[in-house]
Design a protein around this motif. Structure first.
Motif, PDB file in Angstrom:
ATOM      1  N   ARG A 110     -23.919   4.284  28.329  1.00 11.96           N
ATOM      2  CA  ARG A 110     -22.559   3.742  28.242  1.00 11.96           C
ATOM      3  C   ARG A 110     -22.560   2.436  27.473  1.00 11.96           C
ATOM      4  NH1 ARG A 110     -18.847   0.432  31.682  1.00 11.96           N
ATOM      5  NH2 ARG A 110     -20.699  -0.214  32.811  1.00 11.96           N
ATOM      6  N   LEU A 111     -21.661   2.332  26.509  1.00 16.84           N
ATOM      7  CA  LEU A 111     -21.440   1.087  25.779  1.00 16.84           C
ATOM      8  C   LEU A 111     -20.104   0.506  26.233  1.00 16.84           C
ATOM      9  CD1 LEU A 111     -22.329  -0.858  23.455  1.00 16.84           C
ATOM     10  CD2 LEU A 111     -20.779   0.440  22.000  1.00 16.84           C
ATOM     11  N   HIS A 112     -20.167  -0.628  26.881  1.00 11.65           N
ATOM     12  CA  HIS A 112     -18.955  -1.265  27.402  1.00 11.65           C
ATOM     13  C   HIS A 112     -18.552  -2.409  26.478  1.00 11.65           C
ATOM     14  CE1 HIS A 112     -15.962  -2.875  30.077  1.00 11.65           C
ATOM     15  NE2 HIS A 112     -16.572  -4.047  30.088  1.00 11.65           N
ATOM     16  N   ILE A 113     -17.289  -2.370  26.012  1.00 18.93           N
ATOM     17  CA  ILE A 113     -16.730  -3.425  25.176  1.00 18.93           C
ATOM     18  C   ILE A 113     -15.782  -4.244  26.037  1.00 18.93           C
ATOM     19  CG2 ILE A 113     -15.472  -3.935  23.059  1.00 18.93           C
ATOM     20  CD1 ILE A 113     -16.255  -1.151  22.064  1.00 18.93           C
ATOM     21  N   THR A 171     -30.128  12.453  17.947  1.00 11.34           N
ATOM     22  CA  THR A 171     -29.167  11.398  17.623  1.00 11.34           C
ATOM     23  C   THR A 171     -27.790  11.806  18.126  1.00 11.34           C
ATOM     24  OG1 THR A 171     -30.417  10.791  15.631  1.00 11.34           O
ATOM     25  CG2 THR A 171     -28.161   9.979  15.790  1.00 11.34           C
ATOM     26  N   ASP A 172     -27.040  10.835  18.626  1.00  6.92           N
ATOM     27  CA  ASP A 172     -25.676  11.077  19.081  1.00  6.92           C
ATOM     28  C   ASP A 172     -24.808   9.884  18.676  1.00  6.92           C
ATOM     29  OD1 ASP A 172     -23.524  12.300  20.213  1.00  6.92           O
ATOM     30  OD2 ASP A 172     -23.990  11.693  22.276  1.00  6.92           O
ATOM     31  N   THR A 173     -23.534  10.151  18.370  1.00  4.40           N
ATOM     32  CA  THR A 173     -22.605   9.100  17.955  1.00  4.40           C
ATOM     33  C   THR A 173     -21.299   9.214  18.734  1.00  4.40           C
ATOM     34  OG1 THR A 173     -21.664  10.441  16.157  1.00  4.40           O
ATOM     35  CG2 THR A 173     -23.587   9.078  15.631  1.00  4.40           C
ATOM     36  N   ALA A 174     -20.580   8.107  18.788  1.00  3.57           N
ATOM     37  CA  ALA A 174     -19.249   8.068  19.403  1.00  3.57           C
ATOM     38  C   ALA A 174     -18.428   7.027  18.661  1.00  3.57           C
ATOM     39  CB  ALA A 174     -19.338   7.736  20.888  1.00  3.57           C
ATOM     40  N   VAL A 175     -17.119   7.302  18.506  1.00  2.00           N
ATOM     41  CA  VAL A 175     -16.241   6.468  17.691  1.00  2.00           C
ATOM     42  C   VAL A 175     -15.016   6.068  18.503  1.00  2.00           C
ATOM     43  CG1 VAL A 175     -14.871   6.330  15.573  1.00  2.00           C
ATOM     44  CG2 VAL A 175     -17.026   7.599  15.577  1.00  2.00           C
ATOM     45  N   LEU A 176     -14.594   4.811  18.346  1.00  2.00           N
ATOM     46  CA  LEU A 176     -13.375   4.292  18.966  1.00  2.00           C
ATOM     47  C   LEU A 176     -12.528   3.646  17.875  1.00  2.00           C
ATOM     48  CD1 LEU A 176     -11.656   3.536  21.452  1.00  2.00           C
ATOM     49  CD2 LEU A 176     -13.016   1.432  21.613  1.00  2.00           C
ATOM     50  N   SER A 177     -11.255   4.049  17.782  1.00  2.67           N
ATOM     51  CA  SER A 177     -10.332   3.519  16.778  1.00  2.67           C
ATOM     52  C   SER A 177      -9.308   2.606  17.459  1.00  2.67           C
ATOM     53  CB  SER A 177      -9.624   4.661  16.046  1.00  2.67           C
ATOM     54  OG  SER A 177      -8.767   4.150  15.038  1.00  2.67           O
ATOM     55  N   ILE A 178      -9.086   1.434  16.866  1.00  8.62           N
ATOM     56  CA  ILE A 178      -8.175   0.429  17.433  1.00  8.62           C
ATOM     57  C   ILE A 178      -7.140   0.064  16.369  1.00  8.62           C
ATOM     58  CG2 ILE A 178      -7.984  -1.860  18.460  1.00  8.62           C
ATOM     59  CD1 ILE A 178     -10.931  -1.604  19.275  1.00  8.62           C
ATOM     60  N   ASP A 179      -5.867   0.189  16.702  1.00  9.29           N
ATOM     61  CA  ASP A 179      -4.791  -0.197  15.789  1.00  9.29           C
ATOM     62  C   ASP A 179      -4.662  -1.726  15.761  1.00  9.29           C
ATOM     63  OD1 ASP A 179      -4.186   2.432  15.177  1.00  9.29           O
ATOM     64  OD2 ASP A 179      -2.751   2.613  16.836  1.00  9.29           O
ATOM     65  N   LEU A 180      -4.530  -2.257  14.550  1.00 12.68           N
ATOM     66  CA  LEU A 180      -4.378  -3.702  14.364  1.00 12.68           C
ATOM     67  C   LEU A 180      -2.940  -3.979  13.942  1.00 12.68           C
ATOM     68  CD1 LEU A 180      -7.720  -4.424  12.451  1.00 12.68           C
ATOM     69  CD2 LEU A 180      -7.272  -4.656  14.910  1.00 12.68           C
ATOM     70  N   ASN A 181      -2.099  -4.281  14.920  1.00 10.54           N
ATOM     71  CA  ASN A 181      -0.694  -4.539  14.639  1.00 10.54           C
ATOM     72  C   ASN A 181      -0.406  -6.014  14.394  1.00 10.54           C
ATOM     73  OD1 ASN A 181      -0.093  -1.768  15.098  1.00 10.54           O
ATOM     74  ND2 ASN A 181      -0.071  -2.160  17.307  1.00 10.54           N
ATOM     75  N   PHE A 217      -7.239  -6.669  22.906  1.00  9.32           N
ATOM     76  CA  PHE A 217      -7.914  -5.416  23.247  1.00  9.32           C
ATOM     77  C   PHE A 217      -8.249  -5.443  24.729  1.00  9.32           C
ATOM     78  CE2 PHE A 217     -12.005  -3.001  23.550  1.00  9.32           C
ATOM     79  CZ  PHE A 217     -11.474  -1.748  23.296  1.00  9.32           C
ATOM     80  N   ASP A 218      -7.860  -4.387  25.430  1.00  6.44           N
ATOM     81  CA  ASP A 218      -8.031  -4.332  26.885  1.00  6.44           C
ATOM     82  C   ASP A 218      -9.431  -3.923  27.324  1.00  6.44           C
ATOM     83  OD1 ASP A 218      -5.378  -5.064  27.187  1.00  6.44           O
ATOM     84  OD2 ASP A 218      -4.678  -2.980  27.238  1.00  6.44           O
ATOM     85  N   GLY A 219     -10.296  -3.618  26.371  1.00  6.81           N
ATOM     86  CA  GLY A 219     -11.643  -3.182  26.728  1.00  6.81           C
ATOM     87  C   GLY A 219     -11.757  -1.665  26.691  1.00  6.81           C
ATOM     88  N   GLY A 220     -12.962  -1.166  26.601  1.00  7.14           N
ATOM     89  CA  GLY A 220     -13.177   0.275  26.548  1.00  7.14           C
ATOM     90  C   GLY A 220     -14.645   0.622  26.633  1.00  7.14           C
ATOM     91  N   ASP A 221     -14.911   1.913  26.794  1.00 12.42           N
ATOM     92  CA  ASP A 221     -16.274   2.417  26.927  1.00 12.42           C
ATOM     93  C   ASP A 221     -16.510   3.547  25.931  1.00 12.42           C
ATOM     94  OD1 ASP A 221     -16.122   2.102  30.517  1.00 12.42           O
ATOM     95  OD2 ASP A 221     -16.844   0.677  29.023  1.00 12.42           O
ATOM     96  N   LEU A 222     -17.709   3.591  25.402  1.00  9.24           N
ATOM     97  CA  LEU A 222     -18.173   4.684  24.555  1.00  9.24           C
ATOM     98  C   LEU A 222     -19.431   5.262  25.179  1.00  9.24           C
ATOM     99  CD1 LEU A 222     -17.710   3.138  20.985  1.00  9.24           C
ATOM    100  CD2 LEU A 222     -16.378   4.979  21.991  1.00  9.24           C
ATOM    101  N   TRP A 223     -19.569   6.590  25.119  1.00  6.45           N
ATOM    102  CA  TRP A 223     -20.693   7.260  25.765  1.00  6.45           C
ATOM    103  C   TRP A 223     -21.498   8.040  24.741  1.00  6.45           C
ATOM    104  CZ3 TRP A 223     -21.803   6.689  30.959  1.00  6.45           C
ATOM    105  CH2 TRP A 223     -20.804   6.078  31.737  1.00  6.45           C
TER     106      TRP A 223
END
Length: 257
Positions: free
Chosen positions: A119-122, A155-165, A171-177
């Protein structure tokens, strides 16, 4: 050293001439007639060769999954990074930048945290928008490398997209697995890019990719189960039998052996 200025440049060895590319220029040099090596130079060459092989494994595991263009000095920088960390110090890879011009510290006020369960916690924070970007992409790349056999096991990857308004986007935080089972050391890299409407910003100052974690393979511990365990048995107390002592003339007789 001579600079090759021709219509058909080449690299490699031709007779006693070696052609190579340095800083975007094709150069020539001659092969020395004799090479004298001392014990120290042979030891240094062996250490550098081991670092080069290790660096090649890391590049082949992470580089194909990156969406940025590393700088031209990537190979030399990675080899030097490994040499400074030590040959068998895999944890010393942490902090290496695939883009030597920009690091993740430019984006994250609070650094992401990677745990052993994948788990990658931001943490919650505020991201800054560069130029006229409308979206930011965070990508985690986890690759398992068996340095003993020099193989990449997965190898494994995960992507998170964040809108920049906004200029400064909350950013409220998030997790990638990610999940990469198998044997070997898990090398985790994190990439950050910002995008315009339909394409990313091709600016080396607006993209970063760093190694954020190195997780060593935990060997399985064998549990020793005895087939005949010792049992603690309780025995009843012994009964003490008092034998009569023979007497003579009213006095006890002392028996001698």
């Amino acid at each position: 050293m001579a600079i090759l200025d021709s219509l058909i440049p080449f690299t490699g060895r031709l007779g006693n001439i070696i052609a190579y590319k340095r800083n975007g220029k094709h150069c020539l040099r001659t092969v020395p007639e004799t090479v004298r090596q001392t014990a120290n130079t042979r030891r240094a060459a062996k250490t550098f060769g081991a670092a080069s092989r290790k660096g090649a494994l890391v590049r082949n595991a992470i580089r194909p999954h990156l969406d940025i263009f590393p700088d031209r000095a990537l190979v030399n920088r990675l080899n030097s990074y490994i040499l400074d960390a030590g040959r068998n110090n895999h944890a010393g890879l942490k902090g290496f930048r695939f883009n030597g011009y920009t690091g993740l510290s430019k984006y994250f006020g609070l650094p992401p945290v990677f745990t052993k369960d994948g788990r990658l916690h931001i943490p919650p924070q505020c991201f800054q928008r560069f130029k006229k970007a409308v979206r930011m992409e965070i990508k985690v790349i986890a690759s398992r490398i068996d340095f003993s056999t020099r193989t990449i096991t997965g190898t494994d990857t995960a992507v998170l997209s964040i809108d920049l308004n906004e200029r400064f986007q909350d950013f409220d935080g998030g997790d990638l697995w990610v999940n990469v089972p198998g044997k070997g050391t898990l090398v985790v890299a994190l990439q950050v890019k910002q995008f315009f409407d339909d394409f990313d910003i091709r600016d080396r100052k607006c993209e970063a990719a760093d190694i954020i974690a190195v997780v060593e393979d935990q060997p399985k511990q064998l549990v020793n189960i005895s087939s005949n365990p010792h049992r603690h048995l309780s025995y009843p107390p012994r009964t003490i039998i008092h034998k009569p002592v023979p007497a003579q003339n009213g006095l006890p007789v002392i028996q001698r052996e």
